[in-house]
Motif scaffolding. Structure first.
Motif, PDB file in Angstrom:
ATOM      1  N   PHE A  11      10.520  10.806  14.144  1.00 54.96           N
ATOM      2  CA  PHE A  11      11.715  10.589  14.953  1.00 54.96           C
ATOM      3  C   PHE A  11      11.368   9.696  16.143  1.00 54.96           C
ATOM      4  CE2 PHE A  11      11.970  14.822  13.084  1.00 54.96           C
ATOM      5  CZ  PHE A  11      13.220  14.819  12.479  1.00 54.96           C
ATOM      6  N   PRO A  12      11.861   8.460  16.164  1.00 56.35           N
ATOM      7  CA  PRO A  12      11.649   7.617  17.348  1.00 56.35           C
ATOM      8  C   PRO A  12      12.354   8.278  18.534  1.00 56.35           C
ATOM      9  CG  PRO A  12      12.491   6.337  15.492  1.00 56.35           C
ATOM     10  CD  PRO A  12      12.615   7.773  15.124  1.00 56.35           C
ATOM     11  N   ILE A  13      11.726   8.228  19.688  1.00 58.16           N
ATOM     12  CA  ILE A  13      12.312   8.893  20.856  1.00 58.16           C
ATOM     13  C   ILE A  13      11.931   8.127  22.118  1.00 58.16           C
ATOM     14  CG2 ILE A  13      10.362  10.492  21.228  1.00 58.16           C
ATOM     15  CD1 ILE A  13      12.675  12.690  21.507  1.00 58.16           C
ATOM     16  N   HIS A  14      12.882   8.001  23.032  1.00 58.78           N
ATOM     17  CA  HIS A  14      12.613   7.245  24.264  1.00 58.78           C
ATOM     18  C   HIS A  14      12.252   8.204  25.385  1.00 58.78           C
ATOM     19  CE1 HIS A  14      13.912   3.570  22.384  1.00 58.78           C
ATOM     20  NE2 HIS A  14      15.025   4.167  22.015  1.00 58.78           N
ATOM     21  N   ALA A  15      10.971   8.503  25.499  1.00 57.10           N
ATOM     22  CA  ALA A  15      10.498   9.388  26.573  1.00 57.10           C
ATOM     23  C   ALA A  15       8.997   9.226  26.674  1.00 57.10           C
ATOM     24  CB  ALA A  15      10.858  10.836  26.266  1.00 57.10           C
ATOM     25  N   SER A  16       8.465   9.541  27.836  1.00 56.92           N
ATOM     26  CA  SER A  16       7.012   9.398  27.996  1.00 56.92           C
ATOM     27  C   SER A  16       6.311  10.573  27.310  1.00 56.92           C
ATOM     28  CB  SER A  16       6.644   9.377  29.475  1.00 56.92           C
ATOM     29  OG  SER A  16       6.788  10.686  30.011  1.00 56.92           O
ATOM     30  N   PRO A  17       5.120  10.324  26.760  1.00 58.08           N
ATOM     31  CA  PRO A  17       4.375  11.397  26.095  1.00 58.08           C
ATOM     32  C   PRO A  17       4.162  12.622  26.986  1.00 58.08           C
ATOM     33  CG  PRO A  17       3.405   9.286  25.558  1.00 58.08           C
ATOM     34  CD  PRO A  17       4.465   9.022  26.591  1.00 58.08           C
ATOM     35  N   SER A  18       3.903  12.405  28.284  1.00 57.12           N
ATOM     36  CA  SER A  18       3.639  13.566  29.147  1.00 57.12           C
ATOM     37  C   SER A  18       4.891  14.414  29.350  1.00 57.12           C
ATOM     38  CB  SER A  18       3.050  13.138  30.484  1.00 57.12           C
ATOM     39  OG  SER A  18       3.907  12.211  31.105  1.00 57.12           O
ATOM     40  N   LEU A  19       6.060  13.759  29.442  1.00 56.57           N
ATOM     41  CA  LEU A  19       7.309  14.509  29.565  1.00 56.57           C
ATOM     42  C   LEU A  19       7.599  15.243  28.253  1.00 56.57           C
ATOM     43  CD1 LEU A  19       9.919  15.229  31.135  1.00 56.57           C
ATOM     44  CD2 LEU A  19      10.943  13.202  30.113  1.00 56.57           C
ATOM     45  N   LEU A  20       7.459  14.534  27.134  1.00 60.10           N
ATOM     46  CA  LEU A  20       7.699  15.139  25.834  1.00 60.10           C
ATOM     47  C   LEU A  20       6.821  16.369  25.627  1.00 60.10           C
ATOM     48  CD1 LEU A  20       8.019  12.336  23.139  1.00 60.10           C
ATOM     49  CD2 LEU A  20       9.697  14.070  23.790  1.00 60.10           C
ATOM     50  N   TYR A  21       5.569  16.247  26.049  1.00 63.25           N
ATOM     51  CA  TYR A  21       4.630  17.347  25.841  1.00 63.25           C
ATOM     52  C   TYR A  21       5.104  18.629  26.520  1.00 63.25           C
ATOM     53  CZ  TYR A  21       0.286  19.899  25.266  1.00 63.25           C
ATOM     54  OH  TYR A  21      -0.643  20.849  24.921  1.00 63.25           O
ATOM     55  N   GLN A  22       5.740  18.496  27.678  1.00 64.60           N
ATOM     56  CA  GLN A  22       6.280  19.672  28.372  1.00 64.60           C
ATOM     57  C   GLN A  22       7.339  20.364  27.507  1.00 64.60           C
ATOM     58  OE1 GLN A  22       4.965  20.802  31.266  1.00 64.60           O
ATOM     59  NE2 GLN A  22       3.562  19.107  30.880  1.00 64.60           N
ATOM     60  N   VAL A  94       7.458   5.296  21.224  1.00 57.09           N
ATOM     61  CA  VAL A  94       7.057   6.695  21.090  1.00 57.09           C
ATOM     62  C   VAL A  94       7.850   7.342  19.952  1.00 57.09           C
ATOM     63  CG1 VAL A  94       6.949   8.936  22.263  1.00 57.09           C
ATOM     64  CG2 VAL A  94       6.507   6.841  23.546  1.00 57.09           C
ATOM     65  N   SER A  95       7.153   8.115  19.134  1.00 56.54           N
ATOM     66  CA  SER A  95       7.804   8.877  18.066  1.00 56.54           C
ATOM     67  C   SER A  95       7.310  10.312  18.098  1.00 56.54           C
ATOM     68  CB  SER A  95       7.465   8.307  16.689  1.00 56.54           C
ATOM     69  OG  SER A  95       8.071   7.061  16.511  1.00 56.54           O
ATOM     70  N   ILE A  96       8.163  11.201  17.613  1.00 59.65           N
ATOM     71  CA  ILE A  96       7.737  12.582  17.389  1.00 59.65           C
ATOM     72  C   ILE A  96       7.513  12.719  15.896  1.00 59.65           C
ATOM     73  CG2 ILE A  96       8.613  14.938  17.232  1.00 59.65           C
ATOM     74  CD1 ILE A  96       9.555  14.783  19.969  1.00 59.65           C
ATOM     75  N   MET A  97       6.328  13.193  15.526  1.00 59.15           N
ATOM     76  CA  MET A  97       6.003  13.430  14.122  1.00 59.15           C
ATOM     77  C   MET A  97       6.013  14.943  13.904  1.00 59.15           C
ATOM     78  SD  MET A  97       5.358  10.290  13.273  1.00 59.15           S
ATOM     79  CE  MET A  97       4.606  10.435  11.662  1.00 59.15           C
ATOM     80  N   VAL A  98       6.805  15.376  12.953  1.00 58.10           N
ATOM     81  CA  VAL A  98       6.882  16.807  12.641  1.00 58.10           C
ATOM     82  C   VAL A  98       6.236  17.030  11.287  1.00 58.10           C
ATOM     83  CG1 VAL A  98       8.437  18.695  12.039  1.00 58.10           C
ATOM     84  CG2 VAL A  98       8.981  17.216  13.984  1.00 58.10           C
ATOM     85  N   THR A  99       5.319  17.994  11.215  1.00 59.76           N
ATOM     86  CA  THR A  99       4.757  18.423   9.939  1.00 59.76           C
ATOM     87  C   THR A  99       5.140  19.883   9.767  1.00 59.76           C
ATOM     88  OG1 THR A  99       2.858  16.964  10.280  1.00 59.76           O
ATOM     89  CG2 THR A  99       2.634  18.649   8.573  1.00 59.76           C
ATOM     90  N   ASP A 100       5.720  20.206   8.623  1.00 64.26           N
ATOM     91  CA  ASP A 100       6.147  21.584   8.390  1.00 64.26           C
ATOM     92  C   ASP A 100       6.039  21.882   6.900  1.00 64.26           C
ATOM     93  OD1 ASP A 100       7.125  24.118   8.902  1.00 64.26           O
ATOM     94  OD2 ASP A 100       9.071  23.464   9.661  1.00 64.26           O
ATOM     95  N   PHE A 101       6.260  23.133   6.544  1.00 60.81           N
ATOM     96  CA  PHE A 101       6.207  23.568   5.155  1.00 60.81           C
ATOM     97  C   PHE A 101       7.487  24.318   4.824  1.00 60.81           C
ATOM     98  CE2 PHE A 101       1.869  23.014   6.419  1.00 60.81           C
ATOM     99  CZ  PHE A 101       1.155  22.677   5.274  1.00 60.81           C
ATOM    100  N   ALA A 102       7.970  24.135   3.600  1.00 56.15           N
ATOM    101  CA  ALA A 102       9.147  24.886   3.155  1.00 56.15           C
ATOM    102  C   ALA A 102       9.076  25.053   1.643  1.00 56.15           C
ATOM    103  CB  ALA A 102      10.424  24.155   3.531  1.00 56.15           C
TER     104      ALA A 102
END
Length: 128
Positions: A11-22, A94-102
């Motif tokens: 997911f592309p996202i417009h935010a800094s990594p440090s803010l996202l991490y919070q 910046v992107s968020i990468m999600v790894t999950d199982f289903a």
């Protein structure tokens, strides 16, 4: 128990990594978009949705980069979910990468759930 399939989403996202991490690593941040309420005691996080709750163990984390959880009920499995912050070296996008199982029959539903939650996160960040 049916085998689960691993899947990844970006997911592309417009935010800094440090803010996202919070928002991905703290109970207060996670309760803004991932669950109705989140509490933590040590490495055990309790996620609450409309009266039901599930506990997850914090498996690993790296500041401003990623966090990985395993649901307590799956503690004896290799299943987990990970949220990773990826920054493109050249464009700095910046992107968020999600790894999950289903389970196979639930992969599409799980993906839609993540899309909804990340969309909530983007709204919280004002990065729509």
């Amino acid at each position: 128990m049916e085998e689960k399939i691993k899947y990844e989403m970006e997911f592309p996202i417009h935010a800094s990594p440090s803010l996202l991490y919070q928002y991905i690593s703290t109970p207060s941040g996670l309760s803004e978009w991932y669950a109705d309420n989140v509490n933590s005691r040590g490495e055990i996080f309790t996620f609450i949705w409309e009266g039901s709750e599930e506990k997850a163990k914090l498996v690993s984390k790296k500041s401003d980069e990623r966090i990985k959880f395993r649901w307590i009920e799956e503690d004896d499995t290799s299943y987990y979910f990970e949220i990773r912050i990826q920054v493109d070296d050249i464009t700095k996008d910046v992107s968020i990468m999600v790894t999950d199982f289903a389970e196979e029959s639930e992969v599409e539903e799980s993906k839609m759930l993540w899309e909804n939650m990340i969309s909530d996160l983007k709204q919280v960040l004002g990065s729509v």
